[in-house]
Design an enzyme around this catalytic site. Structure first.
Site, PDB file in Angstrom:
ATOM      1  N   ASP A  92       1.000  -1.195   0.068  1.00 57.07           N
ATOM      2  CA  ASP A  92       0.035  -0.027   0.022  1.00 57.07           C
ATOM      3  C   ASP A  92       1.026   1.352   0.125  1.00 57.07           C
ATOM      4  OD1 ASP A  92      -2.225   1.523   0.071  1.00 57.07           O
ATOM      5  OD2 ASP A  92      -2.875   1.006   2.231  1.00 57.07           O
ATOM      6  N   ASP A 127      -3.650   7.633  -4.059  1.00 61.00           N
ATOM      7  CA  ASP A 127      -4.862   7.860  -4.751  1.00 61.00           C
ATOM      8  C   ASP A 127      -5.611   8.590  -3.467  1.00 61.00           C
ATOM      9  OD1 ASP A 127      -5.158   5.425  -3.018  1.00 61.00           O
ATOM     10  OD2 ASP A 127      -7.179   5.304  -3.827  1.00 61.00           O
ATOM     11  N   ALA A 195     -11.870   3.082  -0.315  1.00 59.44           N
ATOM     12  CA  ALA A 195     -12.688   3.912   0.950  1.00 59.44           C
ATOM     13  C   ALA A 195     -13.882   3.395   1.005  1.00 59.44           C
ATOM     14  CB  ALA A 195     -12.840   5.604   0.337  1.00 59.44           C
ATOM     15  N   CYS A 278     -15.950 -23.589  17.158  1.00 59.10           N
ATOM     16  CA  CYS A 278     -15.184 -23.561  16.101  1.00 59.10           C
ATOM     17  C   CYS A 278     -14.238 -24.719  16.366  1.00 59.10           C
ATOM     18  CB  CYS A 278     -14.239 -22.173  16.018  1.00 59.10           C
ATOM     19  SG  CYS A 278     -12.741 -22.296  15.044  1.00 59.10           S
ATOM     20  N   CYS A 280     -10.943 -25.049  14.801  1.00 58.00           N
ATOM     21  CA  CYS A 280      -9.579 -24.883  14.407  1.00 58.00           C
ATOM     22  C   CYS A 280      -8.727 -25.295  15.733  1.00 58.00           C
ATOM     23  CB  CYS A 280      -9.293 -23.374  14.243  1.00 58.00           C
ATOM     24  SG  CYS A 280      -8.947 -22.323  16.055  1.00 58.00           S
ATOM     25  N   CYS A 283      -9.277 -23.443  19.205  1.00 65.60           N
ATOM     26  CA  CYS A 283     -10.482 -23.694  19.954  1.00 65.60           C
ATOM     27  C   CYS A 283     -10.484 -25.106  20.196  1.00 65.60           C
ATOM     28  CB  CYS A 283     -11.454 -23.249  18.712  1.00 65.60           C
ATOM     29  SG  CYS A 283     -11.311 -21.613  18.471  1.00 65.60           S
TER      30      CYS A 283
HETATM   31 ZN   LIG Z   1     -10.871 -21.295  16.272  1.00 67.44          ZN
END
Ligand SMILES: [Zn+2]
Length: 490
Positions: A92, A127, A195, A278, A280, A283
């Site tokens: 950026d 920009d 934006a 969750c 993952c 978790c």
């Molecule tokens: Zn998780």
């Protein structure tokens, strides 16, 4: 311009491949670019690649340019060496800082040359990010400056580095559309929609859908399209269905710092969770109470990891949905997470005609999952094709029941699509799964289809046999159609 190829569509959503020549990699889209703060790395870039499969990330060249301790190292080692990442790196330019602080001290040419020097794979000009709701004069003037800078950026020698062409225009759809067409005309490579963060922060998903749809009208099917600053997984499906290919996430790290836990339905606060919804590793290995009891740094890292798992998981879910042709069902399901998302979904459906242009003619199945399904692109397409389907005979029966020899021709009727020739019954989308206890929207859409067909054939006499349609649907059927209820006794 062949750095982006679309492999498959669903609605306006696309599975694509972005070739990043300078990095020597091809990135599968849609994807997320984790934002890496060069000063503070909550999760190391090497870990983003090895554990989360990150193929591309984004960092801020303006921070590096202005940093006393990083400027020399990055010029010496290059961006990939400094961050320890072999994939594609987008940079950026400082436009965000410009929007936040009103002033920055580099020009487009300087920052593009700096990005090129440090080995960025996708650079960004400076920009002007025009916020939502400003007056039209300001939006127009700032757009003019942005366009001048994009045109200038196109003349800077940046070798193999791809250069992005941000699309501004605040919340004015016509300005966004024109800005997008102008951005394409520069011949630059990647199209960030700029934006939009204030819209997302304020949960203005309907406005967001209108802005994205307007930009896409101007861009056409060139790409890739980057929804700048979109890092919350709850809106990936919707944004992808509108045709966005790239997202970037600072949210995974910023939210973790404030004990905020991302889900595909929204954001939870850690101290309000008793159970992690969750699968993952974070978790399954920890409880919310255990995380709560940790020191702040340990907790922040684990939350950031969870946030990344959810984020990448949703990207994979979106990709598979495009592959399977059920992206709209996924958008529908995600829209139930928050009323503002439902607004966003409904606004997206206002652009069904636009989405229909790239929607595949045939998919596996159409699931009618809510009254919004009645407004999906497939319904519109079916009703549009009534114009091309011949009606043979003077007396035509349209029925949800069986054929009758009393008529010259019998058509089937299926809410929400409406009438269809019987020989098309086994073709998409008429193979749709529609609940038996369907809703008024489906009947009304079907009635609109009946009206389309009847109006196309003023000399034909029609009878409609319907299965207990509500009055609001029957009111939409032209008066000259004879009506019978399927279960009424003759
Ligand atoms: Zn998780």
């Amino acid at each position: 311009m062949t750095n982006f190829e679309v492999r498959q569509y669903d609605a306006a959503g696309r599975l694509g491949e972005l070739t990043v020549p300078r990095a020597g990699v091809t990135v599968e889209t849609p994807t997320i670019l984790p934002v890496v703060n060069p000063h503070v790395q909550t999760v190391e870039p090497a870990t983003l690649a090895s554990e989360f499969g990150a193929e591309i990330l984004i960092t801020n060249s303006y921070i590096l340019h202005g940093s006393d301790d990083l400027r020399e190292p990055v010029l010496e080692q290059g961006l990939h060496g400094l961050l320890g990442f072999d994939g594609a790196i987008m940079t950026d330019s400082g436009s965000f800082q410009l929007a936040e602080y009103g002033d920055i001290d580099v020009t487009t040419e300087e920052i593009l040359e700096f990005q090129h020097e440090i080995g960025s794979d996708i650079g960004t000009p400076v920009d002007i990010p025009t916020p939502p709701d400003v007056d039209r004069k300001q939006a127009t003037e700032e757009l003019k400056t942005t366009q001048e800078r994009l045109e200038h950026a196109a003349t800077v020698d940046t070798g193999e580095m791809l250069v992005s062409a941000p699309v501004q225009g605040a919340t004015y759809p016509d300005l966004r559309e024109r800005a997008a067409a102008d951005a394409v005309s520069t011949g630059l490579d990647v199209f960030p929609l700029g934006a939009v963060v204030p819209l997302m922060n304020e949960y203005r998903y309907a406005d967001l859908a209108d802005v994205v749809a307007a930009c896409k009208r101007g861009l056409g099917e060139v790409g890739p399209v980057h929804l700048f600053g979109a890092g919350h997984p709850m809106m990936f499906a919707m944004a992808a269905a509108l045709g966005c290919d790239l997202f970037d996430s600072a949210a995974y790290a910023l939210y973790a710092r404030d004990d905020r836990y991302l889900t595909v339905q929204g954001t939870e606060l850690l101290d309000e969770l008793s159970h992690f919804p969750c699968h993952c590793p974070v978790c399954t290995d920890h409880t919310p109470a255990e995380l709560d009891a940790m020191d702040a740094d340990g907790r922040e890292e684990l939350l950031a990891r969870h946030n990344l798992h959810v984020t990448y998981g949703e990207i994979r879910t979106v990709k598979q949905a495009i592959r399977s042709g059920n992206l709209m069902e996924l958008v529908d399901s995600r829209a139930r997470g928050h009323p503002a998302m439902l607004d966003g979904y409904r606004a997206l459906l206002d652009h069904a005609e636009q989405l229909e242009r790239t929607d595949p003619v045939s998919k596996d199945a159409f699931f009618y999952t809510s009254n919004e399904s009645a407004r999906r692109p497939e319904v519109r397409r079916h009703q549009d094709r009534l114009e091309r389907l011949p009606v043979e005979g003077d007396e035509v029966l349209l029925t949800e029941g069986s054929s009758s020899a009393q008529y010259d021709e019998t058509w089937g009727v299926l809410p929400p699509f409406g009438p269809y020739p019987r020989e098309l019954a086994d073709t998409y989308p008429l193979t749709a799964e529609v609940p038996d206890r369907t809703d008024r929207a489906a009947y009304e859409a079907a009635a609109d289809g009946v009206r389309r067909l009847v109006d196309l054939h003023p000399d034909v006499s029609f009878t409609l046999v319907h299965d207990d349609w509500p009055a609001t649907a029957l009111d939409r059927v032209p008066d000259r159609v004879r009506l019978r209820d399927l279960h009424a006794r003759d």
